[in-house]
Design an enzyme around this catalytic site. Structure first.
Site, PDB file in Angstrom:
ATOM      1  N   TYR A 205      58.952  33.263   4.870  1.00  0.00           N
ATOM      2  CA  TYR A 205      58.121  34.454   5.037  1.00  0.00           C
ATOM      3  C   TYR A 205      56.670  34.160   4.673  1.00  0.00           C
ATOM      4  O   TYR A 205      55.744  34.537   5.396  1.00  0.00           O
ATOM      5  CB  TYR A 205      58.669  35.586   4.165  1.00  0.00           C
ATOM      6  CG  TYR A 205      57.979  36.913   4.363  1.00  0.00           C
ATOM      7  CD1 TYR A 205      58.198  37.661   5.510  1.00  0.00           C
ATOM      8  CD2 TYR A 205      57.099  37.417   3.404  1.00  0.00           C
ATOM      9  CE1 TYR A 205      57.574  38.876   5.705  1.00  0.00           C
ATOM     10  CE2 TYR A 205      56.470  38.640   3.585  1.00  0.00           C
ATOM     11  CZ  TYR A 205      56.710  39.369   4.733  1.00  0.00           C
ATOM     12  OH  TYR A 205      56.082  40.577   4.915  1.00  0.00           O
TER      13      TYR A 205
ATOM     14  N   ASP B 114      58.406  49.387  18.935  1.00  0.00           N
ATOM     15  CA  ASP B 114      59.405  49.055  17.930  1.00  0.00           C
ATOM     16  C   ASP B 114      60.653  48.518  18.621  1.00  0.00           C
ATOM     17  O   ASP B 114      60.902  48.839  19.795  1.00  0.00           O
ATOM     18  CB  ASP B 114      59.770  50.287  17.088  1.00  0.00           C
ATOM     19  CG  ASP B 114      60.344  49.913  15.725  1.00  0.00           C
ATOM     20  OD1 ASP B 114      59.561  49.842  14.753  1.00  0.00           O
ATOM     21  OD2 ASP B 114      61.560  49.674  15.636  1.00  0.00           O
TER      22      ASP B 114
END
Length: 259
Positions: A156, A39
Site C-alpha cells: 500500500y 465506483d
C-alpha cells in the site's frame, strides 16, 4: 469535445461511494460542479446521487468502473464524455488495500493493488487528457496517504509513494495544457476502508497512537479532505501544482512506529 454540452465544470471522482468519496462528491456539488461519481459498486454510487442537493440545471451521473481494468476505464471516460462533453477535474480516490508485511505479502494481491491504486490513476488521466488539451485547462487531485513518508504495509505504501511520483511527473507533462496536478495525503481516517480486517479494539489502539503522534490531537475527517479537494479544484489554486498537501494535523512529522 470542442462543443461542450454544458458550461458547468465537470468533476469525475473515483471511489465515490465510500465515506471519503461521498464527502468529496458532496462538496464539489455544493461548489456548483457537475459530477461523475465512479465506483465499483454502481448501486452505492447511485445511492450517493440521491443524497445530493443539486442546483437547477446541475447534473450528476453514476458510473460503474473497475480502476484495475483498462477497458473499464476507457468505457467510463467515454460515457462521462458523451454525457457532459467535458471533464475538468479528476479526483483519483479509489483504492484497495490487502494488508501484509514484506515477509508474507501475496503476489496476486500486490499486483491488484498496483493495478487499482497506481496504474489506474495513470490510465484514467491518459484517457481524459484529450479533454484537457481541447479545453486548455484541467485539475488532477490524487488522494495518497500520510504513510508515503512514514511507512506501513509495504504494498500500500509503495502504491501511495508511487502516486506521489506520478503526481509530480504528470504536473510537468500536463502543464502546457494549463492542467495542475496535486496530491492530498490524509492522516488516519475512520472509515469502512480503514476498519476492514480490523476489530474495534485494534482499530482503537491504532487511532489512539495516531492521535498521540498528531500535534492537533484528532483524527482526519472526510470533510477535511473534501475541503482541501475543493480548494485544489478551484481557481484559487490555479498556480499550485506538483504539491503534496498533508491533511493530517501535523502527523507527517512523526516517524512511523514511535508509539
Amino acid at each position: 469535445m470542442n462543443s461542450p454540452h454544458t458550461h458547468r465544470r465537470v468533476a469525475l471522482v473515483t471511489g465515490a461511494a465510500g465515506e471519503l468519496g461521498r464527502a468529496i462528491c458532496t462538496r464539489l456539488c455544493r461548489d456548483g460542479l457537475d459530477l461523475v461519481a465512479v465506483d465499483l459498486n454502481l448501486d452505492a454510487a447511485q445511492g450517493l446521487l440521491r443524497t445530493l442537493h443539486l442546483e437547477p440545471g446541475q447534473r450528476a451521473l453514476a458510473i460503474q468502473a473497475d480502476l484495475g481494468d483498462e477497458s473499464s476505464i476507457i468505457a467510463m471516460v467515454a460515457q462521462a464524455g458523451a454525457a457532459f462533453g467535458r471533464i475538468d477535474v479528476v479526483v483519483n480516490n479509489a483504492a484497495v488495500n490487502h494488508r501484509g508485511s514484506i515477509y508474507d505479502f501475496d503476489v496476486a494481491q500486490w499486483d491488484h493493488m498496483l493495478a487499482v491504486n497506481l496504474r489506474g490513476p495513470a490510465l484514467l488521466c491518459q484517457k481524459v487528457a484529450p479533454y484537457w488539451q481541447a479545453q486548455a485547462s484541467g485539475r488532477v487531485i490524487n488522494i495518497v496517504s500520510r504513510c508515503w513518508v512514514a511507512g506501513g504495509p509495504p504494498a500500500y505504501v509503495a502504491c501511495k509513494a508511487g502516486l506521489v511520483g506520478l503526481t509530480r511527473s504528470m504536473a510537468r507533462e500536463l502543464a502546457p495544457h494549463n492542467v495542475t496536478v496535486n496530491a492530498i495525503a490524509p492522516g488516519l481516517l475512520p472509515s469502512a476502508f480503514t476498519l476492514d480486517g480490523r476489530d474495534a479494539e485494534s482499530f482503537q489502539r491504532m487511532a489512539d497512537s495516531s492521535i498521540g503522534d498528531t500535534p492537533l490531537k484528532r483524527l482526519t475527517t472526510p470533510e477535511d479532505i473534501a475541503n482541501t479537494t475543493s480548494f485544489l479544484a478551484s481557481s484559487d489554486a490555479a498556480f499550485i501544482t506538483a504539491e503534496v498537501i498533508h491533511v493530517c494535523g501535523g502527523s507527517q512529522l512523526a516517524p512511523f512506529g514511535t508509539r
